[in-house]
Design a protein around this motif. Structure first.
Motif, mmCIF file in Angstrom:
data_model
loop_
_atom_site.group_PDB
_atom_site.id
_atom_site.type_symbol
_atom_site.label_atom_id
_atom_site.label_comp_id
_atom_site.label_asym_id
_atom_site.label_seq_id
_atom_site.Cartn_x
_atom_site.Cartn_y
_atom_site.Cartn_z
ATOM 1 N N ARG A 82 0.829 -1.207 0.000
ATOM 2 C CA ARG A 82 0.000 0.000 0.000
ATOM 3 C C ARG A 82 0.865 1.259 0.000
ATOM 4 N N GLU A 83 1.824 1.329 0.928
ATOM 5 C CA GLU A 83 2.586 2.556 1.107
ATOM 6 C C GLU A 83 3.689 2.749 0.073
ATOM 7 N N ALA A 84 4.347 1.683 -0.316
ATOM 8 C CA ALA A 84 5.485 1.819 -1.244
ATOM 9 C C ALA A 84 5.080 1.689 -2.706
ATOM 10 N N HIS A 85 3.984 0.961 -2.964
ATOM 11 C CA HIS A 85 3.643 0.661 -4.357
ATOM 12 C C HIS A 85 2.240 1.104 -4.764
ATOM 13 N N GLY A 86 1.555 1.822 -3.888
ATOM 14 C CA GLY A 86 0.276 2.405 -4.252
ATOM 15 C C GLY A 86 -0.854 1.423 -4.459
ATOM 16 N N VAL A 87 -0.797 0.285 -3.790
ATOM 17 C CA VAL A 87 -1.906 -0.673 -3.881
ATOM 18 C C VAL A 87 -2.996 -0.181 -2.931
ATOM 19 N N VAL A 88 -3.766 0.778 -3.444
ATOM 20 C CA VAL A 88 -4.818 1.429 -2.664
ATOM 21 C C VAL A 88 -6.075 1.551 -3.509
ATOM 22 N N GLY A 89 -7.146 1.875 -2.868
ATOM 23 C CA GLY A 89 -8.405 2.064 -3.575
ATOM 24 C C GLY A 89 -9.465 1.176 -2.980
ATOM 25 N N ASN A 90 -10.637 1.200 -3.582
ATOM 26 C CA ASN A 90 -11.698 0.359 -3.048
ATOM 27 C C ASN A 90 -11.389 -1.096 -3.396
ATOM 28 N N ASP A 91 -11.953 -2.014 -2.643
ATOM 29 C CA ASP A 91 -11.612 -3.432 -2.773
ATOM 30 C C ASP A 91 -11.817 -3.997 -4.172
ATOM 31 N N LYS A 92 -12.722 -3.417 -4.941
ATOM 32 C CA LYS A 92 -13.013 -3.937 -6.282
ATOM 33 C C LYS A 92 -12.181 -3.262 -7.378
ATOM 34 N N THR A 93 -11.309 -2.317 -6.993
ATOM 35 C CA THR A 93 -10.422 -1.674 -7.964
ATOM 36 C C THR A 93 -9.554 -2.745 -8.607
ATOM 37 N N GLN A 94 -9.456 -2.729 -9.933
ATOM 38 C CA GLN A 94 -8.654 -3.709 -10.649
ATOM 39 C C GLN A 94 -7.163 -3.359 -10.553
ATOM 40 N N PHE A 95 -6.360 -4.376 -10.266
ATOM 41 C CA PHE A 95 -4.914 -4.228 -10.184
ATOM 42 C C PHE A 95 -4.251 -5.320 -11.003
ATOM 43 N N THR A 96 -3.081 -4.990 -11.500
ATOM 44 C CA THR A 96 -2.229 -5.979 -12.141
ATOM 45 C C THR A 96 -1.094 -6.256 -11.174
ATOM 46 N N CYS A 97 -0.851 -7.524 -10.875
ATOM 47 C CA CYS A 97 0.278 -7.866 -10.012
ATOM 48 C C CYS A 97 1.553 -7.536 -10.779
ATOM 49 N N ARG A 98 2.395 -6.713 -10.173
ATOM 50 C CA ARG A 98 3.623 -6.278 -10.828
ATOM 51 C C ARG A 98 4.843 -6.987 -10.265
ATOM 52 N N TRP A 99 4.601 -8.131 -9.626
ATOM 53 C CA TRP A 99 5.711 -8.952 -9.137
ATOM 54 C C TRP A 99 6.475 -9.474 -10.345
ATOM 55 N N VAL A 100 7.756 -9.638 -10.209
ATOM 56 C CA VAL A 100 8.597 -10.107 -11.306
ATOM 57 C C VAL A 100 7.953 -11.325 -11.980
ATOM 58 N N GLY A 101 7.687 -11.200 -13.285
ATOM 59 C CA GLY A 101 7.180 -12.318 -14.075
ATOM 60 C C GLY A 101 5.722 -12.675 -13.878
ATOM 61 N N CYS A 102 4.927 -11.865 -13.194
ATOM 62 C CA CYS A 102 3.545 -12.246 -12.926
ATOM 63 C C CYS A 102 2.570 -11.598 -13.900
ATOM 64 N N GLY A 103 2.024 -10.434 -13.583
ATOM 65 C CA GLY A 103 1.092 -9.743 -14.459
ATOM 66 C C GLY A 103 -0.364 -10.168 -14.345
ATOM 67 N N LEU A 104 -0.709 -10.959 -13.332
ATOM 68 C CA LEU A 104 -2.086 -11.418 -13.138
ATOM 69 C C LEU A 104 -2.994 -10.252 -12.750
ATOM 70 N N GLN A 105 -4.193 -10.199 -13.355
ATOM 71 C CA GLN A 105 -5.197 -9.185 -13.025
ATOM 72 C C GLN A 105 -6.055 -9.686 -11.866
ATOM 73 N N MET A 106 -6.387 -8.782 -10.932
ATOM 74 C CA MET A 106 -7.225 -9.155 -9.788
ATOM 75 C C MET A 106 -7.798 -7.914 -9.144
ATOM 76 N N ASN A 107 -8.739 -8.109 -8.233
ATOM 77 C CA ASN A 107 -9.253 -7.008 -7.418
ATOM 78 C C ASN A 107 -8.207 -6.626 -6.383
ATOM 79 N N LYS A 108 -8.211 -5.359 -5.985
ATOM 80 C CA LYS A 108 -7.263 -4.872 -4.976
ATOM 81 C C LYS A 108 -7.331 -5.705 -3.700
ATOM 82 N N GLU A 109 -8.531 -6.132 -3.318
ATOM 83 C CA GLU A 109 -8.691 -6.902 -2.084
ATOM 84 C C GLU A 109 -7.926 -8.220 -2.116
ATOM 85 N N SER A 110 -7.535 -8.685 -3.303
ATOM 86 C CA SER A 110 -6.855 -9.967 -3.438
ATOM 87 C C SER A 110 -5.335 -9.854 -3.558
#
Length: 150
Positions: A82-110
């Protein structure tokens, strides 16, 4: 905490930190630690037996083609995201996992759970039968159903 950054964390602040072992692990040219002794073995065993949330993990989140690399206690990984990488927003906000080699799409809550299970390999073994679970709530449900008298 000023400016939304996490306080600095030094690996030596962790009770299972051992400078000789840490340097040996960090120095890829060292294939074997000749000074490894019984005390070092016990430190490694103690660290390995810590629950996942008490271990420290290197962050593999990528921003601007750079891997974060910060050593973060497992119990603080969601805060770090949350603090270093901006994983914030409402639980249903769509995020892409930016971990090395991942890229999976998911809700912020996950995101936090995904990182813990997939990239940090959290595991929770049943102390009664040894079955291993990737989620603590699944372990708890297993214990209630399979070992109710315990």
């Amino acid at each position: 905490m000023e400016g939304g950054t996490s306080p600095a964390f030094s690996p030596s602040q962790h009770p299972a930190y051992h400078p000789t072992i840490a340097q040996t692990m960090a120095d890829s040219s060292t294939l074997y630690n000749c000074d490894f002794n019984d005390e070092d073995e016990q430190i490694l065993l103690d660290f390995a037996s810590l629950p996942p949330h008490q271990k420290h993990y290197q962050c593999g989140w990528v921003e601007s083609d750079n891997v974060c690399g910060v050593l973060v206690p497992g119990e603080s990984f969601s805060v770090h995201l949350r603090e270093a990488h901006g994983v914030v927003g409402n639980d249903k906000t769509q995020f892409t996992c930016r971990w090395v080699g991942c890229g999976l799409q998911m809700n912020k809550e996950s995101v936090g759970r995904h990182v813990a299970e997939t990239h940090l390999s959290y595991t929770y073994p049943c102390t009664n039968c040894g079955e291993v679970f990737s989620r603590k709530n699944t372990l708890n449900r297993h214990v209630r159903k399979k070992h109710p008298s315990v």
